[in-house]
Design a protein around this motif. Structure first.
Motif, short mmCIF file in Angstrom:
data_model
loop_
_atom_site.label_atom_id
_atom_site.label_comp_id
_atom_site.label_asym_id
_atom_site.label_seq_id
_atom_site.Cartn_x
_atom_site.Cartn_y
_atom_site.Cartn_z
N LEU A 20 0.89 -1.23 0.14
CA LEU A 20 -0.10 0.09 -0.02
C LEU A 20 0.81 1.36 -0.08
O LEU A 20 0.56 2.20 -0.50
CB LEU A 20 -0.93 0.04 1.28
CG LEU A 20 -2.33 0.92 1.13
CD1 LEU A 20 -2.83 0.72 0.05
CD2 LEU A 20 -2.88 0.62 2.37
N ASP A 21 1.69 1.25 0.69
CA ASP A 21 2.87 2.46 0.61
C ASP A 21 3.17 2.83 -0.66
O ASP A 21 3.93 3.99 -0.81
CB ASP A 21 3.94 2.49 1.86
CG ASP A 21 4.68 1.29 1.71
OD1 ASP A 21 4.37 0.21 1.17
OD2 ASP A 21 6.01 1.28 1.95
N HIS A 22 3.18 2.07 -1.76
CA HIS A 22 3.72 2.37 -3.01
C HIS A 22 2.63 2.58 -4.04
O HIS A 22 2.87 2.72 -5.02
CB HIS A 22 4.72 1.24 -3.21
CG HIS A 22 5.84 1.00 -2.47
ND1 HIS A 22 7.26 1.53 -2.76
CD2 HIS A 22 6.13 0.49 -1.16
CE1 HIS A 22 8.08 1.32 -1.63
NE2 HIS A 22 7.26 0.83 -0.80
N VAL A 23 1.52 2.18 -3.44
CA VAL A 23 0.30 2.00 -4.72
C VAL A 23 -0.74 2.99 -4.33
O VAL A 23 -1.56 3.68 -5.06
CB VAL A 23 -0.14 0.78 -5.04
CG1 VAL A 23 0.94 -0.14 -5.34
CG2 VAL A 23 -1.31 0.10 -3.80
N TYR A 67 16.43 5.81 0.85
CA TYR A 67 15.27 5.92 0.91
C TYR A 67 14.63 5.06 1.77
O TYR A 67 15.26 3.94 2.13
CB TYR A 67 14.70 6.60 -0.36
CG TYR A 67 14.43 5.32 -1.27
CD1 TYR A 67 15.35 4.75 -2.07
CD2 TYR A 67 13.21 4.57 -1.23
CE1 TYR A 67 14.90 3.63 -2.65
CE2 TYR A 67 12.85 3.51 -2.02
CZ TYR A 67 13.83 2.97 -2.57
OH TYR A 67 13.46 1.74 -3.09
N HIS A 68 13.53 5.14 2.06
CA HIS A 68 12.61 4.10 2.86
C HIS A 68 12.85 3.88 4.31
O HIS A 68 12.47 3.09 4.84
CB HIS A 68 12.55 2.79 2.03
CG HIS A 68 11.20 2.12 2.23
ND1 HIS A 68 11.07 1.32 3.46
CD2 HIS A 68 10.05 2.02 1.50
CE1 HIS A 68 9.77 0.83 3.35
NE2 HIS A 68 9.31 1.09 2.02
N ILE A 69 13.55 5.10 4.81
CA ILE A 69 13.82 4.71 6.22
C ILE A 69 12.50 5.16 6.89
O ILE A 69 11.79 6.01 6.68
CB ILE A 69 14.88 5.99 6.57
CG1 ILE A 69 16.01 5.78 5.92
CG2 ILE A 69 15.13 5.83 8.39
CD1 ILE A 69 17.33 6.79 6.14
N GLY A 107 13.81 -0.42 -5.18
CA GLY A 107 12.43 -1.03 -4.59
C GLY A 107 12.77 -1.75 -3.29
O GLY A 107 13.72 -1.60 -2.75
N ASP A 108 11.48 -2.16 -2.65
CA ASP A 108 11.92 -2.87 -1.32
C ASP A 108 12.57 -3.89 -1.44
O ASP A 108 12.05 -4.84 -2.02
CB ASP A 108 10.44 -2.81 -0.65
CG ASP A 108 9.82 -1.91 -0.09
OD1 ASP A 108 10.21 -0.38 -0.64
OD2 ASP A 108 8.69 -1.68 0.52
N THR A 109 13.59 -3.95 -0.80
CA THR A 109 14.26 -5.44 -0.72
C THR A 109 15.28 -5.56 0.50
O THR A 109 15.81 -4.43 1.04
CB THR A 109 15.14 -5.40 -2.21
OG1 THR A 109 15.77 -6.55 -2.28
CG2 THR A 109 16.11 -4.21 -2.14
#
Ligand SMILES: [Zn+2]
Ligand SMILES: [Zn+2]
Length: 255
Positions: free
Chosen positions: A56-59, A222-224, A158-160
């Motif tokens: 959800l945090d990406h869409v 990013y994504h912290i 991406g998230d990884t």
């Protein structure tokens, strides 16, 4: 290529926004803050959104940008991702239950959104850019993207968590100017980072060693998670042999 940071965090507060990066005002990477972070005029100009995965945090802002664009009669917005990601959006998001099916609004012939499937590792033309999706290691199907234009490329992880194929591919790219790289939790939260498919500074350092010249590659973090912002930055600042910077809301980079 101009890159604008609209949202770059792994959570949301009035001072933190979930992920959206904008290239030349035409192509967005992820939809965490497409509407919370962009004026209507920019929302209208957008041609395509690359979606790394269906969390959800990406869409989330795909819902609100579709609604805003239909009011203005915009041309269809391309939603671009791998088949598993787009299948989730069709079945669970734009499904006429959670949100209207904007792929058939105002009509199937002239919809507000169109889905475009990316085949992993196959370069495609999207909104005037070359785009290649590379599978990474998260809890669900997730892609990194390598985006190129005029001989210059930028990569988005991406998230990884720890992953291999992305580094193999990046090692073969002489046109790579920068890597947008996720790091989410501090080292003390390694257990939750591993369970949720994210990096801590220590796993990030190990993974960056899979890249041949980590010192030469601007690596933009990013994504912290907002709760851990200061601690993650402090731990990343201590890492040696790498070229790290932390992205901030509103940053603009010319690549
Ligand atoms: Zn995720
Ligand atoms: Zn995320």
């Amino acid at each position: 290529m101009q890159l604008r940071v609209i949202g770059c965090h792994g959570g949301e507060t009035p001072k933190h926004r979930t992920c959206t990066f904008l290239l030349d005002e035409r192509l967005a990477i992820d939809a965490g803050s497409l509407t919370s972070g962009l004026d209507l005029s920019v929302q209208y100009k957008l041609e395509a959104v690359l979606v790394s995965h269906s969390h959800l945090d990406h869409v989330r802002d795909l819902a609100t940008i579709a609604d805003n664009r239909v009011q203005h009669g915009c041309p269809p917005l391309e939603i671009v991702g791998t088949k598993p990601t787009l299948d989730v959006l069709r079945t669970h998001f734009f499904n006429d239950l959670l949100w209207p099916n904007f792929a058939a609004i105002p009509s199937k012939k002239e919809p507000t959104i169109v889905y475009r499937t990316l085949r992993p590792e196959v370069r495609a033309e999207v909104a005037g850019f070359g785009v290649r999706a590379i599978a990474v290691s998260h809890t669900i199907d997730t892609s990194a993207f390598i985006v190129d234009k005029n001989g210059v490329a930028v990569a988005y992880s991406g998230d990884t968590g720890p992953t291999d194929r992305l580094w193999e591919v990046l090692n073969g790219r002489k046109d790579l100017r920068a890597l947008l790289m996720e790091v989410s939790f501090p080292n003390e939260q390694q257990r939750i980072a591993t369970l949720s498919g994210h990096h801590t500074p220590q796993t990030l350092r190990t993974d960056l060693a899979k890249y041949a010249r980590p010192k030469e590659l601007p690596t933009l973090l990013y994504h912290i998670k907002p709760a851990f912002q200061r601690e993650v930055e402090r731990q990343c600042a201590k890492l040696k042999g790498v070229n790290l910077d932390v992205l901030r809301l509103g940053d603009q980079l010319l690549l």
